[in-house]
Design a protein around this motif. Structure first.
Motif, mmCIF file in Angstrom:
data_model
loop_
_atom_site.group_PDB
_atom_site.id
_atom_site.type_symbol
_atom_site.label_atom_id
_atom_site.label_comp_id
_atom_site.label_asym_id
_atom_site.label_seq_id
_atom_site.Cartn_x
_atom_site.Cartn_y
_atom_site.Cartn_z
ATOM 1 N N THR A 9 0.837 -1.199 0.000
ATOM 2 C CA THR A 9 0.000 0.000 0.000
ATOM 3 C C THR A 9 0.872 1.249 0.000
ATOM 4 O O THR A 9 0.621 2.197 -0.757
ATOM 5 C CB THR A 9 -0.933 0.011 1.232
ATOM 6 N N LEU A 10 1.895 1.245 0.832
ATOM 7 C CA LEU A 10 2.822 2.375 0.882
ATOM 8 C C LEU A 10 3.488 2.577 -0.475
ATOM 9 O O LEU A 10 3.588 3.702 -0.981
ATOM 10 C CB LEU A 10 3.873 2.146 1.972
ATOM 11 N N TYR A 11 3.927 1.501 -1.077
ATOM 12 C CA TYR A 11 4.561 1.562 -2.400
ATOM 13 C C TYR A 11 3.606 2.196 -3.417
ATOM 14 O O TYR A 11 3.995 3.082 -4.171
ATOM 15 C CB TYR A 11 4.983 0.172 -2.869
ATOM 16 N N HIS A 12 2.357 1.757 -3.432
ATOM 17 C CA HIS A 12 1.392 2.277 -4.401
ATOM 18 C C HIS A 12 1.106 3.763 -4.175
ATOM 19 O O HIS A 12 0.972 4.520 -5.134
ATOM 20 C CB HIS A 12 0.108 1.446 -4.386
ATOM 21 N N HIS A 13 1.034 4.180 -2.915
ATOM 22 C CA HIS A 13 0.825 5.603 -2.622
ATOM 23 C C HIS A 13 2.009 6.440 -3.117
ATOM 24 O O HIS A 13 1.824 7.491 -3.745
ATOM 25 C CB HIS A 13 0.632 5.833 -1.121
ATOM 26 N N ILE A 14 3.211 5.969 -2.830
ATOM 27 C CA ILE A 14 4.412 6.693 -3.260
ATOM 28 C C ILE A 14 4.512 6.685 -4.774
ATOM 29 O O ILE A 14 4.797 7.718 -5.397
ATOM 30 C CB ILE A 14 5.671 6.090 -2.603
ATOM 31 N N SER A 15 4.245 5.550 -5.396
ATOM 32 C CA SER A 15 4.291 5.428 -6.848
ATOM 33 C C SER A 15 3.319 6.403 -7.503
ATOM 34 O O SER A 15 3.647 7.079 -8.478
ATOM 35 C CB SER A 15 3.963 3.997 -7.259
ATOM 36 N N GLU A 16 2.133 6.512 -6.955
ATOM 37 C CA GLU A 16 1.125 7.433 -7.487
ATOM 38 C C GLU A 16 1.587 8.884 -7.363
ATOM 39 O O GLU A 16 1.433 9.678 -8.298
ATOM 40 C CB GLU A 16 -0.196 7.231 -6.733
#
Length: 169
Positions: A9-16
Protein backbone atom coordinates in the motif's frame (compact mmCIF):
# COMPACT_ATOMS: atom_id res chain seq x y z
CA UNK A 1 -3.94 -3.67 15.44
CA UNK A 2 -1.41 -2.04 13.20
CA UNK A 3 -2.65 1.28 11.73
CA UNK A 4 0.32 1.61 9.37
CA UNK A 5 -0.14 0.74 5.71
CA UNK A 6 1.38 -2.43 4.33
CA UNK A 7 4.51 -2.16 2.26
CA UNK A 8 2.46 -2.74 -0.91
CA UNK A 9 0.00 0.00 0.00
CA UNK A 10 2.82 2.37 0.88
CA UNK A 11 4.56 1.56 -2.40
CA UNK A 12 1.39 2.28 -4.40
CA UNK A 13 0.83 5.60 -2.62
CA UNK A 14 4.41 6.69 -3.26
CA UNK A 15 4.29 5.43 -6.85
CA UNK A 16 1.12 7.43 -7.49
CA UNK A 17 2.69 10.60 -6.05
CA UNK A 18 5.80 10.21 -8.21
CA UNK A 19 3.68 9.63 -11.34
CA UNK A 20 1.55 12.69 -10.60
CA UNK A 21 4.65 14.82 -10.03
CA UNK A 22 6.19 13.63 -13.30
CA UNK A 23 3.00 14.43 -15.20
CA UNK A 24 2.90 17.88 -13.62
CA UNK A 25 6.54 18.47 -14.56
CA UNK A 26 5.88 17.31 -18.13
CA UNK A 27 2.90 19.69 -18.43
CA UNK A 28 5.01 22.55 -17.05
CA UNK A 29 7.83 21.82 -19.50
CA UNK A 30 5.37 21.62 -22.43
CA UNK A 31 3.76 24.91 -21.42
CA UNK A 32 7.14 26.62 -21.09
CA UNK A 33 8.29 25.25 -24.45
CA UNK A 34 5.10 26.37 -26.25
CA UNK A 35 5.37 29.80 -24.60
CA UNK A 36 9.04 30.13 -25.59
CA UNK A 37 8.40 29.03 -29.18
CA UNK A 38 5.54 31.51 -29.48
CA UNK A 39 7.81 34.31 -28.32
CA UNK A 40 10.59 33.21 -30.69
CA UNK A 41 8.06 33.36 -33.54
CA UNK A 42 7.01 36.82 -32.39
CA UNK A 43 10.61 38.02 -32.28
CA UNK A 44 11.30 36.68 -35.77
CA UNK A 45 8.21 38.44 -37.15
CA UNK A 46 8.38 41.71 -35.25
CA UNK A 47 12.08 42.38 -34.88
CA UNK A 48 13.70 40.82 -37.89
CA UNK A 49 10.89 41.24 -40.38
CA UNK A 50 9.36 44.49 -39.11
CA UNK A 51 5.94 42.82 -39.24
CA UNK A 52 6.17 41.54 -42.82
CA UNK A 53 5.08 37.96 -43.38
CA UNK A 54 8.55 37.16 -44.78
CA UNK A 55 11.81 39.01 -44.51
CA UNK A 56 13.51 39.89 -47.76
CA UNK A 57 16.52 37.93 -46.56
CA UNK A 58 14.35 35.29 -44.83
CA UNK A 59 15.79 31.87 -45.66
CA UNK A 60 19.45 32.81 -45.28
CA UNK A 61 18.73 34.74 -42.06
CA UNK A 62 16.89 31.78 -40.52
CA UNK A 63 19.68 29.41 -41.53
CA UNK A 64 22.28 31.58 -39.81
CA UNK A 65 20.07 31.98 -36.74
CA UNK A 66 19.52 28.23 -36.68
CA UNK A 67 23.25 27.48 -36.73
CA UNK A 68 23.91 29.84 -33.83
CA UNK A 69 20.97 28.68 -31.71
CA UNK A 70 21.73 25.01 -32.34
CA UNK A 71 25.36 25.60 -31.41
CA UNK A 72 24.34 27.09 -28.08
CA UNK A 73 21.16 25.19 -27.18
CA UNK A 74 21.30 21.94 -29.16
CA UNK A 75 18.67 20.41 -31.39
CA UNK A 76 15.22 21.90 -31.82
CA UNK A 77 16.35 25.09 -33.53
CA UNK A 78 16.78 23.97 -37.12
CA UNK A 79 15.53 26.36 -39.79
CA UNK A 80 12.36 24.33 -40.34
CA UNK A 81 11.45 24.51 -36.66
CA UNK A 82 12.17 28.25 -36.66
CA UNK A 83 9.77 28.57 -39.61
CA UNK A 84 7.22 26.59 -37.56
CA UNK A 85 7.70 29.01 -34.66
CA UNK A 86 7.16 31.95 -37.01
CA UNK A 87 4.02 30.31 -38.42
CA UNK A 88 2.82 29.52 -34.89
CA UNK A 89 2.96 33.19 -33.96
CA UNK A 90 1.28 34.18 -37.24
CA UNK A 91 -1.59 31.72 -36.66
CA UNK A 92 -1.94 32.56 -32.96
CA UNK A 93 -0.86 36.20 -32.58
CA UNK A 94 -2.62 36.56 -29.21
CA UNK A 95 -0.89 34.52 -26.51
CA UNK A 96 -4.04 34.28 -24.38
CA UNK A 97 -5.75 32.41 -27.23
CA UNK A 98 -3.15 29.63 -27.07
CA UNK A 99 -4.24 26.58 -25.09
CA UNK A 100 -1.38 25.79 -22.68
CA UNK A 101 -2.57 22.21 -22.17
CA UNK A 102 -1.57 21.40 -25.76
CA UNK A 103 1.99 20.46 -26.65
CA UNK A 104 4.27 21.85 -29.33
CA UNK A 105 3.51 18.70 -31.34
CA UNK A 106 -0.21 19.56 -31.20
CA UNK A 107 0.53 23.05 -32.50
CA UNK A 108 2.75 21.79 -35.30
CA UNK A 109 -0.19 19.61 -36.41
CA UNK A 110 -2.60 22.55 -36.12
CA UNK A 111 -0.34 24.73 -38.28
CA UNK A 112 -1.21 22.50 -41.24
CA UNK A 113 -4.89 23.49 -41.01
CA UNK A 114 -5.33 26.44 -43.36
CA UNK A 115 -8.87 27.42 -42.36
CA UNK A 116 -8.55 29.56 -39.22
CA UNK A 117 -12.04 28.63 -37.96
CA UNK A 118 -11.28 24.93 -38.37
CA UNK A 119 -7.89 25.40 -36.70
CA UNK A 120 -9.48 27.11 -33.68
CA UNK A 121 -12.15 24.41 -33.47
CA UNK A 122 -9.60 21.58 -33.63
CA UNK A 123 -7.50 23.35 -30.97
CA UNK A 124 -10.46 23.65 -28.60
CA UNK A 125 -11.58 20.08 -29.22
CA UNK A 126 -8.08 18.69 -28.72
CA UNK A 127 -7.81 20.52 -25.40
CA UNK A 128 -11.34 19.78 -24.26
CA UNK A 129 -11.34 16.13 -25.28
CA UNK A 130 -7.72 15.54 -24.20
CA UNK A 131 -6.73 14.32 -27.65
CA UNK A 132 -3.18 13.15 -28.12
CA UNK A 133 -1.36 14.76 -31.03
CA UNK A 134 -1.94 11.53 -33.01
CA UNK A 135 -5.66 11.67 -32.31
CA UNK A 136 -5.70 15.32 -33.40
CA UNK A 137 -3.85 14.43 -36.59
CA UNK A 138 -6.34 11.65 -37.27
CA UNK A 139 -9.35 13.93 -36.75
CA UNK A 140 -7.86 16.52 -39.09
CA UNK A 141 -7.05 13.81 -41.63
CA UNK A 142 -10.63 12.55 -41.61
CA UNK A 143 -11.93 16.14 -41.92
CA UNK A 144 -13.94 15.81 -38.70
CA UNK A 145 -14.71 19.54 -38.49
CA UNK A 146 -15.76 19.76 -42.11
CA UNK A 147 -17.95 16.64 -41.83
CA UNK A 148 -19.64 18.05 -38.73
CA UNK A 149 -20.38 21.31 -40.54
CA UNK A 150 -21.84 19.59 -43.58
CA UNK A 151 -23.78 16.91 -41.70
CA UNK A 152 -27.41 17.40 -40.82
CA UNK A 153 -27.13 14.77 -38.12
CA UNK A 154 -24.17 15.68 -35.93
CA UNK A 155 -24.49 12.84 -33.40
CA UNK A 156 -23.39 9.98 -35.69
CA UNK A 157 -20.33 11.95 -36.84
CA UNK A 158 -19.41 12.81 -33.25
CA UNK A 159 -19.98 9.21 -32.13
CA UNK A 160 -17.72 7.94 -34.91
CA UNK A 161 -14.99 10.37 -33.90
CA UNK A 162 -15.24 9.32 -30.24
CA UNK A 163 -15.20 5.65 -31.18
CA UNK A 164 -12.03 5.98 -33.24
CA UNK A 165 -10.21 8.39 -30.91
CA UNK A 166 -8.41 6.69 -28.05
CA UNK A 167 -7.95 8.82 -24.96
CA UNK A 168 -4.59 10.55 -24.64
CA UNK A 169 -1.88 8.73 -22.79
Amino acid sequence: MNDFPTTDTLYHHISELVQQARQQIQRSVNTAMVHTYWHIGRLIIEHEQQGDSRAAYGRQQLEQLSIRLTGEFGKGFDARNLRNMRAFYQCFPIWNAVRPELSWTHYRVLLRVENSDARAWYMDEAAGQHWSSRALERQIGTLYYERLLSSREKDPVAAEAQEKTPPSA
